[in-house]
Design a protein around this motif. Structure first.
Motif, short mmCIF file in Angstrom:
data_model
loop_
_atom_site.label_atom_id
_atom_site.label_comp_id
_atom_site.label_asym_id
_atom_site.label_seq_id
_atom_site.Cartn_x
_atom_site.Cartn_y
_atom_site.Cartn_z
N TYR A 61 0.83 -1.20 0.00
CA TYR A 61 0.00 0.00 0.00
C TYR A 61 0.87 1.25 0.00
CZ TYR A 61 -4.38 2.51 0.79
OH TYR A 61 -5.48 3.32 0.65
N GLY A 62 1.88 1.27 0.86
CA GLY A 62 2.73 2.45 0.96
C GLY A 62 3.52 2.72 -0.31
N ARG A 63 3.87 1.67 -1.04
CA ARG A 63 4.65 1.82 -2.27
C ARG A 63 3.77 2.16 -3.47
NH1 ARG A 63 6.55 -2.85 -2.20
NH2 ARG A 63 5.08 -3.83 -3.65
N ASN A 64 2.62 1.51 -3.58
CA ASN A 64 1.81 1.62 -4.79
C ASN A 64 0.65 2.59 -4.69
OD1 ASN A 64 3.31 -0.43 -6.22
ND2 ASN A 64 2.32 -1.93 -4.89
N LEU A 65 0.25 2.94 -3.49
CA LEU A 65 -0.88 3.85 -3.30
C LEU A 65 -0.39 5.03 -2.44
CD1 LEU A 65 -3.52 1.08 -2.67
CD2 LEU A 65 -3.42 2.55 -4.67
N ARG A 66 0.56 5.75 -2.98
CA ARG A 66 1.24 6.81 -2.23
C ARG A 66 0.28 7.93 -1.81
NH1 ARG A 66 5.99 9.07 -0.85
NH2 ARG A 66 6.28 11.31 -1.17
N ALA A 67 -0.53 8.41 -2.74
CA ALA A 67 -1.42 9.52 -2.41
C ALA A 67 -2.37 9.13 -1.28
CB ALA A 67 -2.19 9.96 -3.64
N GLN A 68 -2.92 7.92 -1.36
CA GLN A 68 -3.83 7.46 -0.31
C GLN A 68 -3.10 7.31 1.02
OE1 GLN A 68 -3.52 6.34 -3.40
NE2 GLN A 68 -5.44 5.47 -4.20
N SER A 69 -1.88 6.78 0.96
CA SER A 69 -1.09 6.61 2.18
C SER A 69 -0.82 7.95 2.84
CB SER A 69 0.24 5.92 1.84
OG SER A 69 0.04 4.64 1.31
N LEU A 70 -0.43 8.93 2.05
CA LEU A 70 -0.11 10.24 2.60
C LEU A 70 -1.34 10.92 3.18
CD1 LEU A 70 2.39 11.61 -0.07
CD2 LEU A 70 2.92 10.69 2.20
N SER A 71 -2.50 10.68 2.58
CA SER A 71 -3.71 11.30 3.13
C SER A 71 -4.04 10.73 4.49
CB SER A 71 -4.89 11.11 2.16
OG SER A 71 -5.29 9.75 2.09
N GLY A 125 10.05 8.94 0.95
CA GLY A 125 9.86 9.94 1.98
C GLY A 125 8.47 10.55 1.94
N VAL A 126 8.31 11.66 2.62
CA VAL A 126 7.03 12.37 2.65
C VAL A 126 7.27 13.82 2.25
CG1 VAL A 126 6.05 10.87 4.43
CG2 VAL A 126 7.27 12.94 5.11
N PRO A 127 6.25 14.49 1.74
CA PRO A 127 6.42 15.90 1.36
C PRO A 127 6.61 16.79 2.58
CG PRO A 127 4.13 15.23 1.13
CD PRO A 127 4.90 13.99 1.42
N ALA A 128 7.10 17.99 2.33
CA ALA A 128 7.37 18.93 3.42
C ALA A 128 6.13 19.21 4.26
CB ALA A 128 7.92 20.24 2.85
N SER A 129 4.96 19.14 3.66
CA SER A 129 3.72 19.40 4.39
C SER A 129 3.45 18.37 5.48
CB SER A 129 2.53 19.44 3.42
OG SER A 129 2.43 18.21 2.72
N HIS A 130 4.11 17.21 5.39
CA HIS A 130 3.91 16.14 6.37
C HIS A 130 4.99 16.14 7.45
CE1 HIS A 130 0.99 14.71 3.53
NE2 HIS A 130 0.76 13.61 4.21
N ARG A 209 8.86 11.41 9.59
CA ARG A 209 8.19 12.72 9.53
C ARG A 209 8.96 13.84 10.24
NH1 ARG A 209 1.89 12.33 10.51
NH2 ARG A 209 2.12 14.41 9.56
N LEU A 210 10.15 13.55 10.70
CA LEU A 210 10.93 14.57 11.40
C LEU A 210 11.38 15.66 10.43
CD1 LEU A 210 13.31 12.76 13.90
CD2 LEU A 210 11.58 14.49 14.44
N ALA A 211 11.07 16.88 10.76
CA ALA A 211 11.58 18.01 9.97
C ALA A 211 13.05 18.21 10.29
CB ALA A 211 10.79 19.26 10.30
#
Length: 220
Positions: A61-71, A125-130, A209-211
């Motif tokens: 899920y984390g690899r193939n459904l990235r947008a859903q995972s991030l939401s 990784g995750v975007p800066a917003s996360h 998620r550490l900035a």
């Protein structure tokens, strides 16, 4: 994807959520209170086989459904928003990340954790917003805060959990070995109860998620 209901003979209701609490009745899972001293009571589930199935799902899920995972990861753990996002994501007919003919039952906190680890393993990784800052101990209000507090100073110890099978004795012993350091990130009087596996998941999500730390101010 259909609602996640059951991996037969695997995870189910035997998984106990990890809570930080003061022992007061009605304290929400993941909330911290204040008092004089912190303590912990970690549980070993002995459910490595079932947890392997959940971990495999999370990696897919984390690899193939990235947008859903991030939401899902954008929501606060144990919040209404998290629950609503979970229900929205796990509807429909997409069963691509489950073994054919299977469904599964696991608390949302474990599903989130497996997906978070899957995102981490993807290397994207995750975007800066996360990204979130590492809190000081007096800023810690929940389990995720404490996990980021610990991960900020113990990157190698968190990464050492990744090769271990979730739910295994080896994982339990590794988490137990770091618990004293973790308790140092908990406010006085908070109590840590539950499984080593959920703490592992929170630590890995916290590390991911550490900035970046702000640069130190130049001296005058």
């Amino acid at each position: 994807m259909q609602p996640i209901n059951k991996i037969r003979g695997a995870v189910g209701a035997i998984l106990l959520p990890l809570a930080l609490a003061t022992g007061m009745a009605g304290t929400a899972h993941g909330q911290l209170g204040t008092g004089r001293s912190g303590s912990s009571s970690l549980q070993y589930m002995d459910r490595a086989e079932g947890m392997r199935e959940l971990a495999s799902f999370g990696r897919c899920y984390g690899r193939n459904l990235r947008a859903q995972s991030l939401s899902l990861l954008a929501t606060r753990p144990t919040s209404r928003e998290e629950a609503e996002t979970y229900r929205r994501l796990f509807r429909g007919d997409n069963l691509s990340c489950l073994t054919a003919g299977t469904t599964m039952s696991a608390p949302l906190s474990y599903v989130r954790g497996a997906i978070a680890e899957g995102v981490y393993r993807s290397g994207m990784g995750v975007p800066a917003s996360h990204l979130l800052p590492a809190p000081t101990v007096d800023q810690v209000r929940n389990l995720s805060d404490a996990a980021r507090c610990y991960a900020a100073g113990h990157r190698e110890q968190v990464l050492a959990l990744l090769p271990l099978t979730p739910g295994s004795r080896q994982e339990y012993e590794a988490v137990l070995a770091l618990i004293d350091g973790f308790l140092a990130c908990m406010p006085a009087g908070a109590r840590l109860n539950g499984s080593a596996t959920l703490l592992r998941y929170r630590l890995i999500e916290g590390l991911m998620r550490l900035a970046p730390a702000a640069p130190a101010a130049a001296g005058n």
